[in-house]
Design a protein around this motif. Structure first.
Motif, PDB file in Angstrom:
ATOM      1  N   GLU A   1       9.527  14.610  60.968  1.00 11.64           N
ATOM      2  CA  GLU A   1       9.566  14.673  62.384  1.00 11.64           C
ATOM      3  C   GLU A   1       8.686  15.575  63.159  1.00 11.64           C
ATOM      4  N   ALA A   2       8.685  16.809  62.392  1.00 13.52           N
ATOM      5  CA  ALA A   2       7.676  17.778  63.053  1.00 13.52           C
ATOM      6  C   ALA A   2       6.134  17.279  62.999  1.00 13.52           C
ATOM      7  N   ALA A   3       5.991  16.622  61.891  1.00 12.14           N
ATOM      8  CA  ALA A   3       4.630  16.259  61.445  1.00 12.14           C
ATOM      9  C   ALA A   3       4.244  15.226  62.363  1.00 12.14           C
ATOM     10  N   ARG A   4       5.176  14.284  62.854  1.00 14.73           N
ATOM     11  CA  ARG A   4       4.906  13.445  63.804  1.00 14.73           C
ATOM     12  C   ARG A   4       4.776  14.181  65.229  1.00 14.73           C
ATOM     13  N   VAL A   5       5.529  14.953  65.615  1.00 16.74           N
ATOM     14  CA  VAL A   5       5.096  15.907  66.822  1.00 16.74           C
ATOM     15  C   VAL A   5       3.810  16.404  66.764  1.00 16.74           C
TER      16      VAL A   5
ATOM     17  N   TRP B   1      -2.997  24.060  80.127  1.00 18.48           N
ATOM     18  CA  TRP B   1      -2.239  22.847  79.460  1.00 18.48           C
ATOM     19  C   TRP B   1      -3.145  22.739  78.133  1.00 18.48           C
ATOM     20  N   THR B   2      -4.400  22.685  77.952  1.00 13.65           N
ATOM     21  CA  THR B   2      -5.200  22.288  76.742  1.00 13.65           C
ATOM     22  C   THR B   2      -4.805  23.376  75.799  1.00 13.65           C
ATOM     23  N   THR B   3      -4.661  24.492  76.055  1.00  8.00           N
ATOM     24  CA  THR B   3      -4.407  25.596  75.053  1.00  8.00           C
ATOM     25  C   THR B   3      -2.848  25.391  74.490  1.00  8.00           C
ATOM     26  N   MET B   4      -1.910  25.015  75.566  1.00  7.01           N
ATOM     27  CA  MET B   4      -0.385  24.726  75.126  1.00  7.01           C
ATOM     28  C   MET B   4      -0.392  23.775  74.230  1.00  7.01           C
ATOM     29  N   VAL B   5      -0.869  22.658  74.584  1.00  5.83           N
ATOM     30  CA  VAL B   5      -0.986  21.447  73.633  1.00  5.83           C
ATOM     31  C   VAL B   5      -1.522  21.762  72.161  1.00  5.83           C
ATOM     32  N   HIS B   6      -2.820  22.552  72.103  1.00  8.41           N
ATOM     33  CA  HIS B   6      -3.363  22.822  71.036  1.00  8.41           C
ATOM     34  C   HIS B   6      -2.215  23.826  70.183  1.00  8.41           C
ATOM     35  N   VAL B   7      -1.579  24.833  70.728  1.00  7.95           N
ATOM     36  CA  VAL B   7      -0.753  25.696  70.177  1.00  7.95           C
ATOM     37  C   VAL B   7       0.693  25.092  69.670  1.00  7.95           C
ATOM     38  N   LYS B   8       1.020  23.849  70.627  1.00  7.34           N
ATOM     39  CA  LYS B   8       2.106  23.346  69.846  1.00  7.34           C
ATOM     40  C   LYS B   8       1.792  22.107  68.675  1.00  7.34           C
ATOM     41  N   SER B   9       0.437  21.774  68.828  1.00  2.00           N
ATOM     42  CA  SER B   9       0.037  20.773  67.565  1.00  2.00           C
ATOM     43  C   SER B   9       0.050  21.898  66.289  1.00  2.00           C
ATOM     44  N   GLU B  10      -0.478  23.035  66.301  1.00  2.41           N
ATOM     45  CA  GLU B  10      -0.433  24.056  65.365  1.00  2.41           C
ATOM     46  C   GLU B  10       0.996  24.371  64.914  1.00  2.41           C
ATOM     47  N   HIS B  11       1.737  24.733  65.920  1.00  6.56           N
ATOM     48  CA  HIS B  11       3.084  24.882  65.713  1.00  6.56           C
ATOM     49  C   HIS B  11       4.121  24.213  64.981  1.00  6.56           C
ATOM     50  N   PHE B  12       4.003  22.985  65.384  1.00  3.08           N
ATOM     51  CA  PHE B  12       4.737  21.939  64.564  1.00  3.08           C
ATOM     52  C   PHE B  12       4.099  21.503  63.461  1.00  3.08           C
TER      53      PHE B  12
ATOM     54  N   VAL C   1       8.114  13.607  74.719  1.00  2.00           N
ATOM     55  CA  VAL C   1       9.213  12.927  74.461  1.00  2.00           C
ATOM     56  C   VAL C   1       9.610  12.987  72.827  1.00  2.00           C
ATOM     57  N   GLN C   2       8.572  13.088  72.121  1.00  2.00           N
ATOM     58  CA  GLN C   2       8.523  13.121  70.641  1.00  2.00           C
ATOM     59  C   GLN C   2       8.865  14.511  70.249  1.00  2.00           C
ATOM     60  N   GLU C   3       8.411  15.306  71.055  1.00  2.00           N
ATOM     61  CA  GLU C   3       9.074  16.859  70.712  1.00  2.00           C
ATOM     62  C   GLU C   3      10.656  16.867  70.863  1.00  2.00           C
ATOM     63  N   CYS C   4      11.003  16.177  72.350  1.00  2.00           N
ATOM     64  CA  CYS C   4      12.320  16.149  72.493  1.00  2.00           C
ATOM     65  C   CYS C   4      13.202  15.547  71.160  1.00  2.00           C
ATOM     66  N   VAL C   5      12.465  14.402  70.757  1.00  2.00           N
ATOM     67  CA  VAL C   5      13.114  13.679  69.551  1.00  2.00           C
ATOM     68  C   VAL C   5      13.332  14.725  68.413  1.00  2.00           C
ATOM     69  N   PHE C   6      12.297  15.526  68.030  1.00  2.90           N
ATOM     70  CA  PHE C   6      12.621  16.337  67.050  1.00  2.90           C
ATOM     71  C   PHE C   6      13.721  17.474  67.226  1.00  2.90           C
ATOM     72  N   GLU C   7      13.798  17.886  68.448  1.00  2.00           N
ATOM     73  CA  GLU C   7      15.022  18.950  68.881  1.00  2.00           C
ATOM     74  C   GLU C   7      16.110  17.962  68.670  1.00  2.00           C
ATOM     75  N   LYS C   8      16.340  16.523  69.141  1.00  2.81           N
ATOM     76  CA  LYS C   8      17.610  15.980  68.936  1.00  2.81           C
ATOM     77  C   LYS C   8      17.794  15.779  67.374  1.00  2.81           C
ATOM     78  N   VAL C   9      16.850  15.470  66.608  1.00  3.38           N
ATOM     79  CA  VAL C   9      17.168  15.473  65.240  1.00  3.38           C
ATOM     80  C   VAL C   9      17.795  16.914  64.713  1.00  3.38           C
ATOM     81  N   THR C  10      17.233  18.010  65.109  1.00  3.23           N
ATOM     82  CA  THR C  10      17.684  19.242  64.547  1.00  3.23           C
ATOM     83  C   THR C  10      19.072  19.520  64.903  1.00  3.23           C
ATOM     84  N   LEU C  11      19.597  19.095  66.262  1.00  5.85           N
ATOM     85  CA  LEU C  11      20.953  18.941  66.823  1.00  5.85           C
ATOM     86  C   LEU C  11      21.722  18.211  66.100  1.00  5.85           C
ATOM     87  N   LEU C  12      21.434  16.882  65.575  1.00  2.00           N
ATOM     88  CA  LEU C  12      22.247  16.094  64.771  1.00  2.00           C
ATOM     89  C   LEU C  12      22.341  16.259  63.639  1.00  2.00           C
TER      90      LEU C  12
END
Length: 645
Positions: free
Chosen positions: A292-296, A320-331, A266-277
């Motif tokens: 917002e990215a730091a929050r994600v 799943w664990t890897t994807m979550v870790h990747v997203k953490s570093e990415h954001f 959800v928090q990732e989607c909120v970040f995407e929403k902010v970038t759109l707005l």
């Protein structure tokens, strides 16, 4: 309602078919392993032991292969993503729990005959209707109609529970469900296991609906936010209302992990929403994007910690664990990138803007960066570039590279082109920005960029399931109002009584609706002589079924009788133990271990007052009957006045 065509060759249905096949193979191998282990323990023959040990190693290796195949299946996230051409970071959806077919025809017919005193054959239509609903529920479509189908079945289970599951006896049928992630089969007699599994699938279907949204548009991202919040609500509701689950996917630790994962998405989607707005690229906007990215990054770090805990680590797919870790570093990289853009691309603050910029920037870093004062930093372009490029942008590039390195370690994620594309694009963008603002005379050294304070303008909600949105009618309503005709109540056989109207009428007072209650019997009157008692319920008048009849309807039937009199059918609840039984907690589970913390959901006393009563199904763990409620008055709309007939 109908489920999806189980033979439709869509990508998702093919995936679910493979899941079902693997589940069946795991079930077969586990039965073989159990048999081999029993033989190994029982035999003293050395040669037999060797043969069995060899067989066990073979079975175990088969199970390991099946487990790996299922893990790969659970990692097929791309099937559930949207078909839009826009590039979005993939989300993690859950596959549905599979269940076996269930034949309730004979058990329910037997219980109807034994407990309700009715001919079970007359209720075959209702039993088949319920079984068809269960069959449809196994293949829900990936939209609102699919969710409604699961909700409808879940609400019908409330009625089934009250009709056919007495506290002291089980129905004798087993509910079989497969673990969503491991495929390990579990079975229990308790209806609570069926309810919990359906609730899990409601959550899982929400994750699939969320993952398929096109998040490049504002309506799409809002729908994704709503879906993931509802998924979190379903898993959280399951965690709070069920315990001692027989399958790992419904254990408290797994559900806790799933709730956190949904909140992170959800928090990732909120970040995407902010970038759109955010159409502007001013200083304050870039700071907001960075926070917002730091929050994600913050929430995905928490999910990663949860996934690497002892009880969850070996259970959650490595992808799943890897994807979550990747997203953490990415954001984390993105948060530093937007900080660098704010400092390097946006013009220095004017005197008029300075107070507002100072206020925002003083709350921006977790610890204030070393160097000049805040005023100098915000107004001196060279100082801004120094902090932006040599601290934040460097950190962003390092974190992008770390995200790509972690991504490359997982074979399954390497196959996901879209994720690779997103990571590569973000990395190149940071490198391009670095080379764009690189000056030959830059020799200054700076320390590590301070962490950015996480902040969001929209906190995720955990939206609990709204069971009342899907109205259902009790399939077995012909058995009579639940206030009287339920599994927990017992009554004496129906008595047929012939009454003749005397000078003072029939000699009783009536009260209430569905069914009408004999509230008082006049001594010496016709009713007393015929054997009617106070507290009897009228269920028929001259052969017409009156279980669901209103007070006025029964009175009209009685008044319309001629000189030949009237025959009424009545029942009496067994003894004074009725109210005590009602106050007892329902038996939690069969001897195999309990699933629900409190199986006494929904003390809705007024729910069944009409034929088309709808279920609200709000689980209330602490719900208890009012001390004043008795079995003599099981309805709510009882006036103080009683009519005499």
């Amino acid at each position: 309602q109908q489920g999806c065509d189980p033979f439709a060759q869509t990508q998702r249905s093919k995936l679910q078919h493979r899941r079902a096949r693997i589940n069946q193979q795991i079930n077969k191998e586990m039965r073989m392993r159990a048999g081999a282990e029993n033989l190994f323990r029982a035999t003293s023959n050395h040669k037999v032991k060797e043969t069995v040990a060899l067989e066990l190693s073979y079975v175990n290796s088969n199970l390991q292969l099946l487990k790996e195949e299922l893990e790969e299946l659970n990692s097929c996230m791309d099937v559930y993503q949207n078909d839009s051409e826009s590039i979005s970071v993939p989300m993690i959806p859950l596959g549905l729990k599979e269940t076996k077919e269930l034949d309730l025809l004979i058990p329910l017919k037997d219980l109807i005959s034994e407990h309700y005193g009715e001919d079970g054959v007359l209720f075959e239509k209702e039993i088949k209707e319920f079984m068809e609903l269960r069959q449809a529920m196994r293949t829900p479509s990936r939209n609102e109609a699919g969710l409604e189908l699961l909700m409808e079945y879940y609400n019908q289970l409330y009625f089934l529970d009250n009709r056919f599951f007495p506290p002291s006896k089980n129905l004798g049928v087993f509910f079989h469900w497969y673990d969503s992630l491991t495929g390990v089969p579990s079975h229990q007699r308790a209806l609570a296991f069926e309810k919990g599994s359906v609730l899990f699938n409601i959550g899982a279907l929400h994750t699939q609906i969320g993952a398929r949204q096109d998040r490049a548009s504002l309506p799409g991202v809002n729908r994704a936010i709503d879906a993931f919040q509802k998924a979190a609500g379903a898993f959280n509701y399951l965690k709070e209302n069920f315990s001692n689950a027989p399958s790992l996917d419904m254990s408290a630790s797994s559900l806790n992990m799933l709730v956190r994962l949904m909140i992170a998405q959800v928090q990732e989607c909120v970040f995407e929403k902010v970038t759109l707005l955010q159409a502007q690229s001013d200083f304050l906007t870039q700071l907001q994007l960075a926070q917002e990215a730091a929050r994600v990054e913050d929430v995905y770090s928490l999910v990663h910690q949860t996934m690497t805990q002892a009880h969850v680590k070996d259970y959650v797919p490595f992808s799943w664990t890897t994807m979550v870790h990747v997203k953490s570093e990415h954001f984390k990289a993105l948060s530093h990138y937007f900080a660098a853009i704010a400092l390097c691309d946006c013009p220095a603050a004017s005197d008029a803007e300075l107070p507002e910029h100072e206020k925002a920037f003083i709350q921006f870093h977790v610890t204030m960066p070393e160097g000049p004062s805040l005023r100098v930093l915000l107004q001196d372009p060279e100082e801004r570039r120094k902090l932006g490029k040599c601290a934040h942008l460097k950190k962003a590039i390092m974190k992008h590279e770390e995200a790509m390195r972690i991504h490359s370690l997982c074979k399954i994620l390497r196959k996901m082109d879209i994720l690779q594309e997103v990571l590569s694009f973000a990395h190149k963008r940071s490198l391009s920005k670095y080379s764009e603002i690189d000056h030959e005379e830059d020799f200054f050294e700076t320390g590590d960029a301070p962490d950015i304070h996480p902040k969001t303008h929209q906190k995720p909600e955990i939206k609990s399931p709204n069971f009342s949105q899907v109205k259902v009618t009790d399939i077995f309503h012909r058995l009579g109002p639940l206030s009287v005709f339920s599994a927990k109540n017992k009554w004496y056989p129906v008595r047929r009584v012939h009454l003749m109207r005397g000078e003072n009428g029939f000699g009783f007072t009536l009260r209430g609706d569905s069914p009408v209650l004999i509230a008082g019997v006049i001594p010496g009157g016709c009713a007393a002589e015929a054997g009617l008692k106070e507290g009897d319920y009228i269920i028929s008048v001259n052969g017409k079924d009156c279980k669901w009849s209103k007070h006025a309807e029964v009175v009209q039937l009685l008044k319309s009788t001629g000189e030949e009199g009237v025959e009424i059918g009545v029942i009496t609840l067994q003894g004074s133990e009725g109210p005590k039984t009602a106050d007892k907690k329902a038996a939690v589970m069969s001897s195999g271990g309990g699933l629900m913390k409190n199986n006494k959901e929904n003390s809705r006393k007024s729910l069944m007052n009409s034929k088309s009563a709808s279920t609200l199904l709000v689980w209330n763990k602490k719900s208890k009957r009012s001390k004043n409620s008795t079995y003599s008055v099981p309805f709510t709309a009882v006036g103080d006045n009683e009519a005499m007939y």
